[in-house]
Write a protein that holds these residues in place. Structure first.
Motif, PDB file in Angstrom:
ATOM      1  N   LEU A 173       0.129  -6.386  -8.080  1.00  0.00           N
ATOM      2  CA  LEU A 173      -0.299  -5.906  -9.401  1.00  0.00           C
ATOM      3  C   LEU A 173      -1.638  -5.191  -9.320  1.00  0.00           C
ATOM      4  CD1 LEU A 173       0.065  -5.762 -12.468  1.00  0.00           C
ATOM      5  CD2 LEU A 173      -0.997  -8.025 -12.620  1.00  0.00           C
ATOM      6  N   PHE A 174      -2.559  -5.721  -8.525  1.00  0.00           N
ATOM      7  CA  PHE A 174      -3.866  -5.084  -8.381  1.00  0.00           C
ATOM      8  C   PHE A 174      -3.733  -3.687  -7.776  1.00  0.00           C
ATOM      9  CE2 PHE A 174      -7.431  -4.160  -5.494  1.00  0.00           C
ATOM     10  CZ  PHE A 174      -8.450  -4.043  -6.421  1.00  0.00           C
ATOM     11  N   PHE A 200       0.147 -15.288  -5.308  1.00  0.00           N
ATOM     12  CA  PHE A 200      -0.876 -14.452  -4.671  1.00  0.00           C
ATOM     13  C   PHE A 200      -0.311 -13.083  -4.319  1.00  0.00           C
ATOM     14  CE2 PHE A 200      -2.832 -12.827  -0.804  1.00  0.00           C
ATOM     15  CZ  PHE A 200      -4.161 -12.763  -1.185  1.00  0.00           C
ATOM     16  N   GLU A 201       0.899 -13.065  -3.775  1.00  0.00           N
ATOM     17  CA  GLU A 201       1.518 -11.782  -3.429  1.00  0.00           C
ATOM     18  C   GLU A 201       1.729 -10.935  -4.671  1.00  0.00           C
ATOM     19  OE1 GLU A 201       1.943 -10.734  -0.538  1.00  0.00           O
ATOM     20  OE2 GLU A 201       1.848 -12.496   0.758  1.00  0.00           O
ATOM     21  N   TYR A 228       0.831  -1.206   0.000  1.00  0.00           N
ATOM     22  CA  TYR A 228       0.000   0.000   0.000  1.00  0.00           C
ATOM     23  C   TYR A 228       0.866   1.258   0.000  1.00  0.00           C
ATOM     24  CZ  TYR A 228      -4.425  -2.444   0.620  1.00  0.00           C
ATOM     25  OH  TYR A 228      -5.538  -3.225   0.419  1.00  0.00           O
ATOM     26  N   LEU A 229       1.985   1.220   0.721  1.00  0.00           N
ATOM     27  CA  LEU A 229       2.880   2.376   0.722  1.00  0.00           C
ATOM     28  C   LEU A 229       3.461   2.612  -0.668  1.00  0.00           C
ATOM     29  CD1 LEU A 229       4.837   1.959   4.083  1.00  0.00           C
ATOM     30  CD2 LEU A 229       3.279   3.809   3.477  1.00  0.00           C
ATOM     31  N   PHE A 230       3.884   1.548  -1.335  1.00  0.00           N
ATOM     32  CA  PHE A 230       4.432   1.688  -2.680  1.00  0.00           C
ATOM     33  C   PHE A 230       3.359   2.166  -3.654  1.00  0.00           C
ATOM     34  CE2 PHE A 230       7.711  -1.745  -1.526  1.00  0.00           C
ATOM     35  CZ  PHE A 230       8.572  -0.770  -1.041  1.00  0.00           C
ATOM     36  N   MET A 231       2.124   1.704  -3.459  1.00  0.00           N
ATOM     37  CA  MET A 231       1.036   2.155  -4.330  1.00  0.00           C
ATOM     38  C   MET A 231       0.806   3.662  -4.171  1.00  0.00           C
ATOM     39  SD  MET A 231      -2.485   2.997  -4.412  1.00  0.00           S
ATOM     40  CE  MET A 231      -3.349   2.179  -3.080  1.00  0.00           C
ATOM     41  N   LEU A 232       0.837   4.163  -2.928  1.00  0.00           N
ATOM     42  CA  LEU A 232       0.684   5.602  -2.711  1.00  0.00           C
ATOM     43  C   LEU A 232       1.851   6.374  -3.319  1.00  0.00           C
ATOM     44  CD1 LEU A 232      -0.645   5.772   0.968  1.00  0.00           C
ATOM     45  CD2 LEU A 232      -1.893   6.305  -1.111  1.00  0.00           C
ATOM     46  N   GLY A 233       3.075   5.836  -3.128  1.00  0.00           N
ATOM     47  CA  GLY A 233       4.229   6.517  -3.707  1.00  0.00           C
ATOM     48  C   GLY A 233       4.165   6.589  -5.219  1.00  0.00           C
ATOM     49  N   PHE A 234       3.777   5.486  -5.863  1.00  0.00           N
ATOM     50  CA  PHE A 234       3.646   5.514  -7.316  1.00  0.00           C
ATOM     51  C   PHE A 234       2.505   6.413  -7.754  1.00  0.00           C
ATOM     52  CE2 PHE A 234       1.663   3.946 -11.200  1.00  0.00           C
ATOM     53  CZ  PHE A 234       2.719   4.088 -12.076  1.00  0.00           C
ATOM     54  N   VAL A 278       8.752  -0.265 -15.548  1.00  0.00           N
ATOM     55  CA  VAL A 278       9.960  -0.233 -14.709  1.00  0.00           C
ATOM     56  C   VAL A 278       9.602   0.001 -13.247  1.00  0.00           C
ATOM     57  CG1 VAL A 278      12.057   1.075 -14.242  1.00  0.00           C
ATOM     58  CG2 VAL A 278      11.481   0.450 -16.582  1.00  0.00           C
ATOM     59  N   CYS A 279       8.680   0.930 -13.007  1.00  0.00           N
ATOM     60  CA  CYS A 279       8.250   1.195 -11.627  1.00  0.00           C
ATOM     61  C   CYS A 279       7.615  -0.048 -11.000  1.00  0.00           C
ATOM     62  CB  CYS A 279       7.264   2.358 -11.598  1.00  0.00           C
ATOM     63  SG  CYS A 279       7.996   3.965 -11.983  1.00  0.00           S
ATOM     64  N   PHE A 280       6.819  -0.759 -11.775  1.00  0.00           N
ATOM     65  CA  PHE A 280       6.207  -1.979 -11.243  1.00  0.00           C
ATOM     66  C   PHE A 280       7.270  -3.029 -10.945  1.00  0.00           C
ATOM     67  CE2 PHE A 280       4.268  -6.181 -11.993  1.00  0.00           C
ATOM     68  CZ  PHE A 280       3.367  -6.177 -10.941  1.00  0.00           C
TER      69      PHE A 280
END
Length: 311
Positions: A153-154, A147-148, A49-55, A82-84
């Motif tokens: 990805l989601f 699963f992770e 979730y932190l990485f999702m907010l940062g992206f 690349v970010c993913f």
């Protein structure tokens, strides 16, 4: 300044709410919060979730304006991939630490050896001695890597689509605002030269006739131009100044048309400090003089402005 503080507060509140979602909707949310530091699975969820907010903010403020709006779609897609990849590698390094080889721990003694060395009291569960520590149990209960990866990805796709939709919506609103400003500027450019040239011709005629109204006409025209050039560029102006502009305009038109038109002009009510968008009323009044006056016969114009409460 207050608007900036409100924006920062809203962003912080949304970020905290997003991070708290996985724990809030869980039945044992307090236990999940307590296990974050020794449970790699829960720690990975938090980092995802932190990485999702940062992206989200990287995509919103950097990638979309620099690549997507510039129509560099290949660079935008490559940067997103690349970010993913970076996010996945960081999550794997945290969640799959058990894949890294460690030093082998000494073998635990067998139950027979434990019985010989230390006789156990009755009803003592020997199997309890073989229960792994909490951290090792958490590793054993981790979901499969697929699963992770799908979960990351989601969340990543959510960040992509939400940031794109918000940014495109902001771009559309900004484009619409610029379009309205352009139309208003074009309207001002149409009004000012047309009226200016006609009034200058009238003043020129008064000067040739050495009329006493020449000085008053010059003062009114200068007041009009000062209002248009200095104050009409703002979004709102005092209603009293807008009325003063209309009064000067009507007076100059009466001076120019002389006896060919009778103007019944009145303003009822008091502005009382209210504001209005500049040069809104003058369009109607100018059209009245432009299309409501017949040079072949005497014309009558009725212009009435009334203020009732805040209307």
């Amino acid at each position: 300044m207050n608007r900036t503080y409100w924006t920062i507060a809203i962003h912080l509140l949304c970020g905290v709410s997003c991070l708290a979602l996985p724990s809030i909707f869980a039945a044992t949310w307090f236990c999940l919060l307590a296990e974050i530091w020794h449970n790699p699975h829960e720690r990975t969820n938090l980092l995802a979730y932190l990485f999702m907010l940062g992206f989200f903010y990287l995509n919103y403020y950097v990638l979309i304006p620099r690549f997507y709006f510039a129509k560099k779609y290949v660079f935008y897609a490559g940067s997103t991939i690349v970010c993913f990849g970076v996010v996945v590698l960081m999550l794997v390094s945290v969640d799959r630490q058990d894949l890294i080889p460690h030093h082998t721990a000494p073998a635990e003694p067998s139950p027979s050896e434990l019985k010989t060395a230390h006789p156990l009291p009755p009803k003592f569960d020997v199997q309890a001695l073989h229960m792994p520590p909490p951290a090792q149990r958490a590793n054993q209960e981790k979901p499969p890597f697929g699963f992770e990866l799908s979960h990351a990805l989601f969340l990543f796709l959510v960040g992509v689509f939400v940031s794109l939709s918000l940014r495109i919506n902001d771009r559309l609103r900004e484009t619409e605002r610029q379009k309205l400003n352009t139309e208003l500027s074009f309207l001002k450019a149409q009004i000012n030269p047309h009226f200016l040239f006609n009034t200058l011709n009238t003043i020129y005629s008064l000067a040739i006739e050495q009329s006493s109204k020449t000085a008053d006409a010059v003062v009114k025209l200068s007041s009009l131009m000062r209002y248009v050039m200095r104050e009409a560029d703002t979004h709102w102006v005092p209603l009293a100044k807008e009325f003063s502009y209309v009064e000067n305009y009507v007076a100059l038109q009466q001076l120019r048309l002389d006896d060919t038109v009778t103007v019944d002009f009145s303003i009822t009510g008091k502005p009382n400090g209210q504001q209005i968008a500049p040069l809104i009323l003058i369009s109607f009044i100018e059209n009245a003089f432009k299309y409501g006056v017949n040079p072949q016969e005497k014309s009558i114009l009725q212009i009435q402005i009334s203020i009732v409460d805040n209307r």
